[in-house]
Design a protein around this motif. Sequence first.
Motif, mmCIF file in Angstrom:
data_model
loop_
_atom_site.group_PDB
_atom_site.id
_atom_site.type_symbol
_atom_site.label_atom_id
_atom_site.label_comp_id
_atom_site.label_asym_id
_atom_site.label_seq_id
_atom_site.Cartn_x
_atom_site.Cartn_y
_atom_site.Cartn_z
ATOM 1 N N ASP A 98 -1.155 -2.598 10.192
ATOM 2 C CA ASP A 98 -1.210 -2.788 8.747
ATOM 3 C C ASP A 98 -2.281 -1.865 8.152
ATOM 4 O OD1 ASP A 98 -3.760 -3.886 8.801
ATOM 5 O OD2 ASP A 98 -3.100 -5.940 8.519
ATOM 6 N N PRO A 99 -2.430 -1.893 6.835
ATOM 7 C CA PRO A 99 -3.365 -0.939 6.199
ATOM 8 C C PRO A 99 -4.817 -1.149 6.613
ATOM 9 C CG PRO A 99 -1.893 -1.879 4.560
ATOM 10 C CD PRO A 99 -1.699 -2.676 5.804
ATOM 11 N N HIS A 100 -5.117 -2.296 7.230
ATOM 12 C CA HIS A 100 -6.486 -2.523 7.683
ATOM 13 C C HIS A 100 -6.639 -2.235 9.171
ATOM 14 C CE1 HIS A 100 -5.430 -5.314 4.357
ATOM 15 N NE2 HIS A 100 -6.432 -4.683 3.812
ATOM 16 N N GLY A 101 -5.572 -1.715 9.779
ATOM 17 C CA GLY A 101 -5.629 -1.367 11.186
ATOM 18 C C GLY A 101 -5.287 -2.517 12.118
ATOM 19 N N ASP A 102 -4.861 -3.640 11.564
ATOM 20 C CA ASP A 102 -4.513 -4.778 12.414
ATOM 21 C C ASP A 102 -3.078 -4.644 12.922
ATOM 22 O OD1 ASP A 102 -6.998 -6.160 12.134
ATOM 23 O OD2 ASP A 102 -6.387 -6.673 10.091
ATOM 24 N N PRO A 103 -2.858 -5.015 14.176
ATOM 25 C CA PRO A 103 -1.540 -4.821 14.773
ATOM 26 C C PRO A 103 -0.490 -5.758 14.186
ATOM 27 C CG PRO A 103 -2.966 -6.027 16.272
ATOM 28 C CD PRO A 103 -3.826 -5.612 15.108
ATOM 29 N N VAL A 145 0.821 -1.210 0.000
ATOM 30 C CA VAL A 145 0.000 0.000 0.000
ATOM 31 C C VAL A 145 0.857 1.263 0.000
ATOM 32 C CG1 VAL A 145 -1.636 1.365 1.365
ATOM 33 C CG2 VAL A 145 -2.023 -1.091 1.020
ATOM 34 N N GLU A 146 1.830 1.296 0.917
ATOM 35 C CA GLU A 146 2.598 2.533 1.077
ATOM 36 C C GLU A 146 3.592 2.766 -0.055
ATOM 37 O OE1 GLU A 146 2.194 4.835 3.318
ATOM 38 O OE2 GLU A 146 0.614 3.725 4.386
ATOM 39 N N LYS A 147 4.208 1.691 -0.516
ATOM 40 C CA LYS A 147 5.284 1.856 -1.492
ATOM 41 C C LYS A 147 4.843 1.588 -2.930
ATOM 42 C CE LYS A 147 8.177 2.655 1.889
ATOM 43 N NZ LYS A 147 8.756 4.002 2.090
ATOM 44 N N LEU A 148 3.998 0.585 -3.127
ATOM 45 C CA LEU A 148 3.611 0.249 -4.500
ATOM 46 C C LEU A 148 2.256 0.824 -4.904
ATOM 47 C CD1 LEU A 148 4.911 -3.367 -5.164
ATOM 48 C CD2 LEU A 148 6.129 -1.193 -5.117
ATOM 49 N N GLN A 149 1.656 1.596 -4.006
ATOM 50 C CA GLN A 149 0.430 2.313 -4.361
ATOM 51 C C GLN A 149 -0.758 1.405 -4.669
ATOM 52 O OE1 GLN A 149 1.085 5.517 -4.033
ATOM 53 N NE2 GLN A 149 3.287 5.236 -3.990
ATOM 54 N N TYR A 150 -0.775 0.242 -4.069
ATOM 55 C CA TYR A 150 -1.996 -0.562 -4.174
ATOM 56 C C TYR A 150 -3.066 0.024 -3.270
ATOM 57 C CZ TYR A 150 -0.034 -4.712 -6.562
ATOM 58 O OH TYR A 150 0.506 -5.582 -7.458
ATOM 59 N N GLY A 151 -4.315 -0.260 -3.591
ATOM 60 C CA GLY A 151 -5.394 0.074 -2.659
ATOM 61 C C GLY A 151 -5.395 -0.925 -1.512
ATOM 62 N N TRP A 152 -5.888 -0.502 -0.356
ATOM 63 C CA TRP A 152 -5.861 -1.387 0.818
ATOM 64 C C TRP A 152 -6.710 -2.622 0.599
ATOM 65 C CZ3 TRP A 152 -10.415 -2.569 3.318
ATOM 66 C CH2 TRP A 152 -11.514 -1.747 3.017
ATOM 67 N N ASP A 153 -7.621 -2.540 -0.353
ATOM 68 C CA ASP A 153 -8.511 -3.676 -0.603
ATOM 69 C C ASP A 153 -7.938 -4.651 -1.630
ATOM 70 O OD1 ASP A 153 -8.679 -1.589 -2.438
ATOM 71 O OD2 ASP A 153 -10.651 -2.238 -3.150
ATOM 72 N N GLU A 154 -6.748 -4.350 -2.150
ATOM 73 C CA GLU A 154 -6.189 -5.199 -3.206
ATOM 74 C C GLU A 154 -5.049 -6.094 -2.727
ATOM 75 O OE1 GLU A 154 -6.319 -2.530 -7.189
ATOM 76 O OE2 GLU A 154 -4.968 -1.763 -5.655
#
Lengths: 219, 219
Positions: A125-130, A86-95
């Motif tokens: 993580d991008p979904h808020g999981d620790p 998500v942060e580096k490769l610009q994927y959406g959090w849902d992908e």
Amino acid sequence: MKKTYSEENYLKAIYHLGKSDNKVSPKAIADALENNPASVIDMLKKLQDKDLISYDKVQGAILSRSGEMAALDIIRKHRLWEVFLVEKLQYGWDEVHDIAEQLEHIHDEQLAKKLDDFLGNPSFDPHGDPIPAQNGKMPVYASKRLSEADENQMCKVGSVRDTSTPFLKYLKQLKVGLGSRIRVIEKMEFDQSMIISIDEGEPKTVSSKMTDNILVILD
Amino acid sequence: MKKTYSEENYLKAIYHLGKSDNKVSPKAIADALENNPASVIDMLKKLQDKDLISYDKVQGAILSRSGEMAALDIIRKHRLWEVFLVEKLQYGWDEVHDIAEQLEHIHDEQLAKKLDDFLGNPSFDPHGDPIPAQNGKMPVYASKRLSEADENQMCKVGSVRDTSTPFLKYLKQLKVGLGSRIRVIEKMEFDQSMIISIDEGEPKTVSSKMTDNILVILD
DNA sequence: ATATAAAATTAGACATGACTAATTTATGTA
DNA sequence: TACATAAATTAGTCATGTCTAATTTTATAT
Ligand SMILES: [Mn+2]
Ligand SMILES: [Mn+2]
Ligand SMILES: [Mn+2]
Ligand SMILES: [Mn+2]
């Protein structure tokens, strides 16, 4: 002992199922892995032989110490890779989940640590999981945003909701890191900006965009 | 058609062996994969059934069009991941091959492209091997360094030997990219710095560190 | 307490990708 | 040409991880 792709997926599933208080039955595992209870029982026997779990009909599957550490290691890698995607490769959090499902099985002694450092040691993580630490410890879940703290409240920075480079750079400049102690001096009604003191230092004004992205543990 | 981990490794091996002019025999493949000729023949049959190769005793194994594209895709991913591991995660160039051997098998439609962009579209991996483009085209191997060009020589930028962020930023600032045309105006005996014209623009002075890291095709 | 349904388990099969041992084919040398 | 060696191929086996079908055990409801 090197684990197979398949064993790792079972350990992870058992870990997750074990978090809810129901017993971890063959049926539950089969549902989680979208396979067959008969296959599950075969694997449970193998995992028990390797002392990664204990299993009996009454208790269900229970991770041993080494089984739990292995599960946490996979979960750590899964979540770190999701941050990367998500942060580096610009994927959406849902992908990113299915890709992380593959990446979590890459074996290398140094990889998780190096990836963690490269990403700025994110706590979630991008979904808020620790994201578990190397030693298996889960980060304390700081559930309140700094923006929700009251005036004169003292709190400790638990994690950041945004791990982008610009945000991390900004925090570095402010000398805000995990564990920093923040006192809310004043909250502006108008735009929700705040005047805060960082580790008892001089007052600084920060925007609501900043305070929304800092998670804290209230004193 | 999704390929297995194992099929992908065979296709890659056949591709590499096919580059030398000897015929690609079961024995050669077995040596490359450190396994058994009998196993190889089993797999050659499967690959032929899927029209990824043709095989007969006389010609040996020959990749079909789709087989070659698949091989190049794996090689592309392998080399991109090696760049990532060295440039971003600070691995040594001698540590990354085995990890890339795993990473090359991660399947995702968008991943190679996104990784490629994130890395600044490198043309060569950390060992100097060319990275195939998405369409399978190998970058023209620019074998001369700009530092080796003579005065008044015209040349075209083929690749960079250094894909670090600072270097790429510097090149961007100079407006030097792949395909840029460079004329060598003057070479300084003293420190090997050069005065060059980029795309017929105004003369600029660049250091030997810069000219050593630009590979060019001489006109 | 008994019938019914659900879950767990066993038995047997199968696909994949490896192996070993035996056989056939090709190559090279005296 | 005939023997020796190497390569290719076949046949049969095995480990892994999956499946289906049949059986046994457990839980639920009347
Ligand atoms: Mn996920
Ligand atoms: Mn997985
Ligand atoms: Mn490599
Ligand atoms: Mn590989």
